[in-house]
Scaffold this motif. Structure first.
Motif, short mmCIF file in Angstrom:
data_model
loop_
_atom_site.label_atom_id
_atom_site.label_comp_id
_atom_site.label_asym_id
_atom_site.label_seq_id
_atom_site.Cartn_x
_atom_site.Cartn_y
_atom_site.Cartn_z
N UNK A 1 0.83 -1.20 0.00
CA UNK A 1 0.00 0.00 0.00
C UNK A 1 0.87 1.25 0.00
N UNK A 2 1.88 1.25 0.85
CA UNK A 2 2.78 2.40 0.88
C UNK A 2 3.39 2.66 -0.49
N UNK A 3 3.87 1.60 -1.11
CA UNK A 3 4.49 1.73 -2.43
C UNK A 3 3.51 2.30 -3.43
N UNK A 4 2.32 1.80 -3.40
CA UNK A 4 1.30 2.23 -4.38
C UNK A 4 1.01 3.73 -4.21
N UNK A 5 0.82 4.15 -2.97
CA UNK A 5 0.50 5.56 -2.73
C UNK A 5 1.68 6.44 -3.10
N UNK A 6 2.86 5.97 -2.75
CA UNK A 6 4.05 6.75 -3.08
C UNK A 6 4.19 6.92 -4.59
N UNK A 7 3.97 5.83 -5.33
CA UNK A 7 4.08 5.88 -6.78
C UNK A 7 3.09 6.88 -7.34
N UNK A 8 1.91 6.84 -6.81
CA UNK A 8 0.87 7.74 -7.28
C UNK A 8 1.24 9.20 -7.05
N UNK A 9 1.85 9.46 -5.90
CA UNK A 9 2.28 10.83 -5.60
C UNK A 9 3.38 11.28 -6.54
N UNK A 10 4.35 10.39 -6.78
CA UNK A 10 5.44 10.74 -7.69
C UNK A 10 4.89 11.07 -9.08
N UNK A 11 3.97 10.26 -9.54
CA UNK A 11 3.38 10.51 -10.85
C UNK A 11 2.72 11.88 -10.90
N UNK A 12 2.00 12.20 -9.85
CA UNK A 12 1.37 13.53 -9.78
C UNK A 12 2.41 14.63 -9.91
N UNK A 13 3.50 14.49 -9.17
CA UNK A 13 4.51 15.55 -9.19
C UNK A 13 5.23 15.63 -10.53
N UNK A 14 5.49 14.50 -11.11
CA UNK A 14 6.08 14.51 -12.46
C UNK A 14 5.17 15.28 -13.41
N UNK A 15 3.89 14.97 -13.31
CA UNK A 15 2.94 15.60 -14.21
C UNK A 15 2.92 17.12 -14.07
N UNK A 16 2.81 17.59 -12.83
CA UNK A 16 2.69 19.04 -12.68
C UNK A 16 4.00 19.73 -13.01
N UNK A 17 5.12 19.07 -12.80
CA UNK A 17 6.40 19.67 -13.20
C UNK A 17 6.50 19.79 -14.71
N UNK A 18 6.09 18.74 -15.40
CA UNK A 18 6.14 18.77 -16.86
C UNK A 18 5.20 19.83 -17.41
N UNK A 19 4.01 19.88 -16.86
CA UNK A 19 3.04 20.86 -17.32
C UNK A 19 3.57 22.28 -17.17
N UNK A 20 4.35 22.50 -16.12
CA UNK A 20 4.78 23.86 -15.80
C UNK A 20 6.06 24.25 -16.52
N UNK A 21 7.01 23.32 -16.55
CA UNK A 21 8.33 23.70 -17.07
C UNK A 21 8.62 23.15 -18.46
N UNK A 22 7.70 22.39 -19.00
CA UNK A 22 7.87 21.90 -20.36
C UNK A 22 8.71 20.65 -20.46
N UNK A 23 8.67 20.03 -21.62
CA UNK A 23 9.29 18.72 -21.81
C UNK A 23 10.81 18.77 -21.75
N UNK A 24 11.38 19.98 -21.83
CA UNK A 24 12.84 20.05 -21.87
C UNK A 24 13.49 19.64 -20.56
#
Lengths: 272, 272
Positions: free
Chosen positions: B116-139
């Motif tokens: 469960x911990x792993x699953x939640x952690x993975x989900x959080x990381x994905x969220x953060x990756x997403x918002x970073x990409x959205x904000x700073x671009x694919x570069x």
DNA sequence: GTCTATAGGGAGATAGAC
DNA sequence: GTCTATCTCCCTATAGAC
């Protein structure tokens, strides 16, 4: 309200207060007003209850972030900030729960252990303040608490990630990365406003430095009297209108000879 | 070796392995080859033993940092790096011990909780990756894992400090600070080398995105078949030589309607 | 200092009546 | 679903002989 939900609500409160292991099923049942036996009709075990609570928390945050609406004036950075704000607010508002990990670890009953933790933590912060000042100069002063937070946040997170993902990276590469990151921040301080302004002033900093030293010396077993006398003399000199610089220097050199207070002395030295 | 030291050595090992609460005095005594009764002739309680261990660890790191010698060629930044390196190395080499907090918390016996911990952690990381990409671009792609580490490190540390020092700061101020910090880092990426290079490639990222989605859908209770079929079709299209863009777009829009996988879909979308 | 034995107190989970 | 009673297990810490 559903009994199951009610049990979860009380469980969160108790877990937050005392930690997971320190909270018994009996207590959760009592708080909800049912018997221990009845508890097991709702959840197969204490652990499963906990898993439900964890998932609920996570889901709530995720949903709120997903649903956050951008207004028309928002650029991508505004949206970024909005999402961060939601995550931080939500986590802070449940902070007792998220700090459970530590509650569980530090037996809250005993004050001794808490004191020890505080002491070690303070010592580490002082170390980090010192090396940051030595490296980036006194001009970073107003941002010192923030820079310590950044440094410690980075180190902890990288150590955590490296251990958990079992990655092997060269320490020097990591150290370079962290240093360059802090460089970038320091070079950008002009555009920033400190967050952790702890009523910061040179006077209070010096007082803090003396206080820490006194505490540390009193906690040790050797040379107590000698060191305290030295410290007293140093204090007098510092507070005098016409301090004798050579004396202050000499006293500092003398104090630095004692390894167990070296970091604290260097820290103090920065402000004299 | 002194019996007291021997007891401490075994205690560290066992605490690291199973956590503090999960290690009994009996086990420590057994490992050292003495009886439980004899243990109490050396330490008044399990807790006091632990305090001794903690202080020893801390002192060792501090002494080593104090004693670190700078060579003549070192400038202040080299010294900074040397000290950081010592701290990180030392912490990593005792990492089991420092991760004890979590060992103590997550009952290692049960795999469920770990999952469960792993699953939640993975989900959080994905969220953060997403918002970073959205904000700073694919570069920023090659630095994505590092930027996630920085973002999460900052957020966690600030939340920790605010809670522990009981400080009140405006969330928006904090969010601005964190954002500006990341801005500074992103603007400086040219001079940096990523640390967390997880065999990063667009192909593997897409595969990872699909995998996460599949997992999440299978874990849910509603619309399983429908969603899996959609995902399968999407995969086919993506892997085709002449994909039909409108179809891919349509499928993504459709998937995004389901709130519980929205973040994962957006993440995947970034790479298609 | 070391041992064995035991006190004394929870804990998680189950059984079976209602 | 809820209760009470109980099982089983393990813990920290101490007592008292050697």
């Amino acid at each position: 309200m559903d009994k199951k939900t009610e049990l979860m609500k009380h469980a969160v409160r108790l877990f937050s207060l005392k930690g997971f292991h320190q909270t018994s099923v009996q207590e959760i049942a009592d708080a909800t007003g049912i018997s221990k036996g009845a508890f097991y009709k709702h959840f197969d075990s204490k652990e499963i209850l906990f898993v439900h609570v964890l998932k609920l928390h996570h889901q709530e945050i995720m949903t709120e972030i997903s649903n956050s609406q951008a207004s028309f004036a928002d650029d991508s950075k505004d949206i970024f900030k909005k999402k961060l704000a939601i995550e931080i607010e939500r986590t802070l508002s449940n902070h007792e729960f998220f700090m459970m990990v530590f509650k569980d670890f530090t037996l809250t009953e005993s004050e001794t252990l808490k004191d020890v933790f505080m002491e070690l933590r303070q010592s580490t912060i002082t170390l980090h303040k010192t090396i940051l000042l030595d490296t980036y100069g006194a001009s970073i002063d107003p941002f010192l608490p923030d820079l310590v937070a950044i440094l410690e946040g980075l180190m902890q997170q990288y150590i955590f990630v490296l251990v958990f993902e079992k990655k092997q990276v060269s320490i020097s590469k990591l150290v370079n990365f962290i240093t360059t990151t802090i460089d970038a921040v320091v070079n950008n301080l002009d555009c920033m406003e400190p967050v952790l302004t702890d009523a910061y002033s040179p006077a209070s900093t010096i007082a803090e430095g003396f206080q820490q030293l006194t505490k540390k010396i009193k906690a040790s077993e050797t040379h107590q009297e000698k060191l305290l006398a030295t410290l007293e003399l140093l204090k007098e000199q510092v507070e005098q209108e016409n301090p004798q610089e050579f004396l202050i220097e000499a006293l500092l050199v003398y104090l630095k000879q004692f390894a167990f207070i070296k970091n604290e002395v260097i820290y103090l030295e920065n402000f004299l």
